[in-house]
Design a protein around this motif. Structure first.
Motif, PDB file in Angstrom:
ATOM      1  N   HIS A  74     -55.732 -10.187 -33.473  1.00 51.34           N
ATOM      2  CA  HIS A  74     -56.654  -9.049 -33.376  1.00 51.34           C
ATOM      3  C   HIS A  74     -56.103  -7.980 -32.447  1.00 51.34           C
ATOM      4  CE1 HIS A  74     -59.728 -10.692 -35.868  1.00 51.34           C
ATOM      5  NE2 HIS A  74     -60.036 -11.709 -35.057  1.00 51.34           N
ATOM      6  N   ALA A 120     -50.748 -11.196 -37.843  1.00 53.42           N
ATOM      7  CA  ALA A 120     -50.999 -10.441 -36.612  1.00 53.42           C
ATOM      8  C   ALA A 120     -52.310 -10.883 -35.982  1.00 53.42           C
ATOM      9  CB  ALA A 120     -51.049  -8.943 -36.909  1.00 53.42           C
ATOM     10  N   GLN A 173     -56.439  -2.489 -44.656  1.00 52.35           N
ATOM     11  CA  GLN A 173     -55.316  -2.420 -43.721  1.00 52.35           C
ATOM     12  C   GLN A 173     -55.446  -3.484 -42.642  1.00 52.35           C
ATOM     13  OE1 GLN A 173     -54.568   1.562 -42.281  1.00 52.35           O
ATOM     14  NE2 GLN A 173     -55.346   2.492 -44.145  1.00 52.35           N
ATOM     15  N   ILE A 174     -56.660  -3.670 -42.147  1.00 50.24           N
ATOM     16  CA  ILE A 174     -56.890  -4.705 -41.137  1.00 50.24           C
ATOM     17  C   ILE A 174     -56.700  -6.089 -41.742  1.00 50.24           C
ATOM     18  CG2 ILE A 174     -58.598  -5.654 -39.534  1.00 50.24           C
ATOM     19  CD1 ILE A 174     -59.841  -2.908 -39.323  1.00 50.24           C
ATOM     20  N   GLU A 175     -57.193  -6.264 -42.963  1.00 54.04           N
ATOM     21  CA  GLU A 175     -57.035  -7.566 -43.626  1.00 54.04           C
ATOM     22  C   GLU A 175     -55.573  -7.864 -43.915  1.00 54.04           C
ATOM     23  OE1 GLU A 175     -59.457  -7.148 -47.027  1.00 54.04           O
ATOM     24  OE2 GLU A 175     -61.372  -7.341 -45.937  1.00 54.04           O
ATOM     25  N   LEU A 208     -50.648 -11.014 -42.558  1.00 55.46           N
ATOM     26  CA  LEU A 208     -49.248 -11.080 -42.147  1.00 55.46           C
ATOM     27  C   LEU A 208     -49.068 -11.827 -40.830  1.00 55.46           C
ATOM     28  CD1 LEU A 208     -48.122  -7.459 -43.096  1.00 55.46           C
ATOM     29  CD2 LEU A 208     -47.547  -9.584 -44.279  1.00 55.46           C
ATOM     30  N   SER A 246     -53.028  -6.794 -42.208  1.00 59.50           N
ATOM     31  CA  SER A 246     -52.400  -7.128 -40.927  1.00 59.50           C
ATOM     32  C   SER A 246     -52.690  -8.571 -40.539  1.00 59.50           C
ATOM     33  CB  SER A 246     -52.906  -6.176 -39.836  1.00 59.50           C
ATOM     34  OG  SER A 246     -52.361  -6.523 -38.582  1.00 59.50           O
ATOM     35  N   ALA A 247     -53.916  -9.011 -40.783  1.00 54.91           N
ATOM     36  CA  ALA A 247     -54.277 -10.400 -40.477  1.00 54.91           C
ATOM     37  C   ALA A 247     -53.537 -11.379 -41.389  1.00 54.91           C
ATOM     38  CB  ALA A 247     -55.782 -10.587 -40.599  1.00 54.91           C
ATOM     39  N   GLN A 271     -52.895  -7.342 -31.755  1.00 53.93           N
ATOM     40  CA  GLN A 271     -51.791  -6.655 -32.403  1.00 53.93           C
ATOM     41  C   GLN A 271     -52.279  -5.710 -33.492  1.00 53.93           C
ATOM     42  OE1 GLN A 271     -49.588 -10.153 -33.615  1.00 53.93           O
ATOM     43  NE2 GLN A 271     -48.110  -9.938 -31.922  1.00 53.93           N
ATOM     44  N   THR A 272     -53.272  -6.140 -34.242  1.00 49.42           N
ATOM     45  CA  THR A 272     -53.843  -5.265 -35.272  1.00 49.42           C
ATOM     46  C   THR A 272     -54.464  -4.027 -34.641  1.00 49.42           C
ATOM     47  OG1 THR A 272     -54.302  -7.173 -36.686  1.00 49.42           O
ATOM     48  CG2 THR A 272     -55.500  -5.142 -37.155  1.00 49.42           C
ATOM     49  N   LEU A 326     -51.398  -1.808 -33.169  1.00 48.70           N
ATOM     50  CA  LEU A 326     -50.386  -1.279 -34.085  1.00 48.70           C
ATOM     51  C   LEU A 326     -50.965  -0.629 -35.340  1.00 48.70           C
ATOM     52  CD1 LEU A 326     -47.824  -4.226 -33.883  1.00 48.70           C
ATOM     53  CD2 LEU A 326     -47.787  -2.073 -32.621  1.00 48.70           C
ATOM     54  N   VAL A 327     -52.189  -0.998 -35.713  1.00 49.07           N
ATOM     55  CA  VAL A 327     -52.766  -0.479 -36.949  1.00 49.07           C
ATOM     56  C   VAL A 327     -53.938   0.472 -36.694  1.00 49.07           C
ATOM     57  CG1 VAL A 327     -53.879  -1.104 -39.135  1.00 49.07           C
ATOM     58  CG2 VAL A 327     -52.054  -2.541 -38.208  1.00 49.07           C
TER      59      VAL A 327
END
Length: 265
Positions: free
Chosen positions: A173, A171, A162-164, A169, A166-167, A175-176, A179-180
């Protein structure tokens, strides 16, 4: 037949344990509505007089207010620091994590008297006067390890994909994290904050070394032990007990809602 006897014996034993644990609290609640005359309880004097007297006791209410203020501030700041630090340590498996965790957990593991004296010495060397601010700092040092551990356990269970994603896309750190990560840490943050609030609310020894002219409720009650408790204390303990139970129920519902959402996803 033997199985029924064993089950019955276990139920009796469990009842005795619960009676020993919660019996004194029930007695305090009951005595908060009755007067004591001649060393005995007058069961015909049911009233809310002790609660009314408590509402006009500025000394006790002031100590209670100081306790809530310190506990709320320390838990809020400790939660922010613990969440940020846990995410930073979890991200890319930062080096030195074991040393950082050692520093965080050490004040909680050490005897409270050692932590209190160490903080008192440090504040004196820095020329900081004792007061509610120093008490809050001391409580932050104690409770941050609890919140950090609970948040870190939740972070380790979080899928890195999920973190990967977000990155990937675009985003950042921040924002991740906002939002995540944070939405999935709700249950850990609430549970850790409630436990930390309880510890801070009840902390006595570290507070004793760091407090100034504005005592917290545990220290006020400690001082009253020499001359005896007033009847209003039963009313105060009853209110604190129901307040704590309400927080526990809210925390349980929050945790349950978080689990349901995770299963739905």
């Amino acid at each position: 037949m033997k199985e029924r006897i064993v089950i019955a014996a276990l139920w009796i034993f469990a009842g005795l344990v619960f009676g020993l644990l919660y019996g004194p609290a029930v007695l305090v609640v009951v005595f908060s509505f009755f007067d004591r005359r001649g060393g005995a309880t007058d069961w015909r004097s049911f009233s809310f007089n002790h609660y009314v007297s408590l509402a006009h006791d500025d000394t006790i209410l002031g100590a209670l207010g100081n306790t809530i203020e310190v506990a709320s501030a320390s838990v809020l700041i400790a939660t922010i620091l613990a969440v940020g630090l846990a995410y930073y340590m979890r991200l890319d498996q930062r080096r030195g994590r074991s040393y950082v965790e050692f520093v965080i957990f050490l004040p909680f593991v050490l005897p409270a008297i050692i932590t209190g004296i160490s903080l008192l010495t440090a504040f004196r060397q820095l020329g900081v006067d004792r007061g509610l601010v120093t008490v809050a700092i001391g409580h932050i040092v104690i409770v941050i390890g609890i919140i950090y551990r609970m948040v870190m356990v939740r972070l380790e269970a979080l899928e890195t994909s999920q973190i990967e994603a977000s990155a990937d896309l675009g985003a950042t750190h921040l924002q991740t994290f906002r939002l995540v990560v944070v939405p999935q840490l709700g249950s850990a943050m609430v549970t850790g904050a409630l436990l930390a609030f309880t510890i801070s609310f009840d902390e006595t020894l570290v507070t004793f070394f760091l407090v100034g002219d504005e005592p917290t409720l545990p220290l006020r009650l400690w001082a009253m032990m020499r001359v005896g408790f007033s009847p209003e204390i039963n009313a105060l303990v009853t209110l604190v007990l129901f307040g704590t139970m309400s927080l526990a129920v809210l925390g349980a519902f929050s945790l349950r809602r978080s689990v349901v959402k995770q299963r739905a996803v």
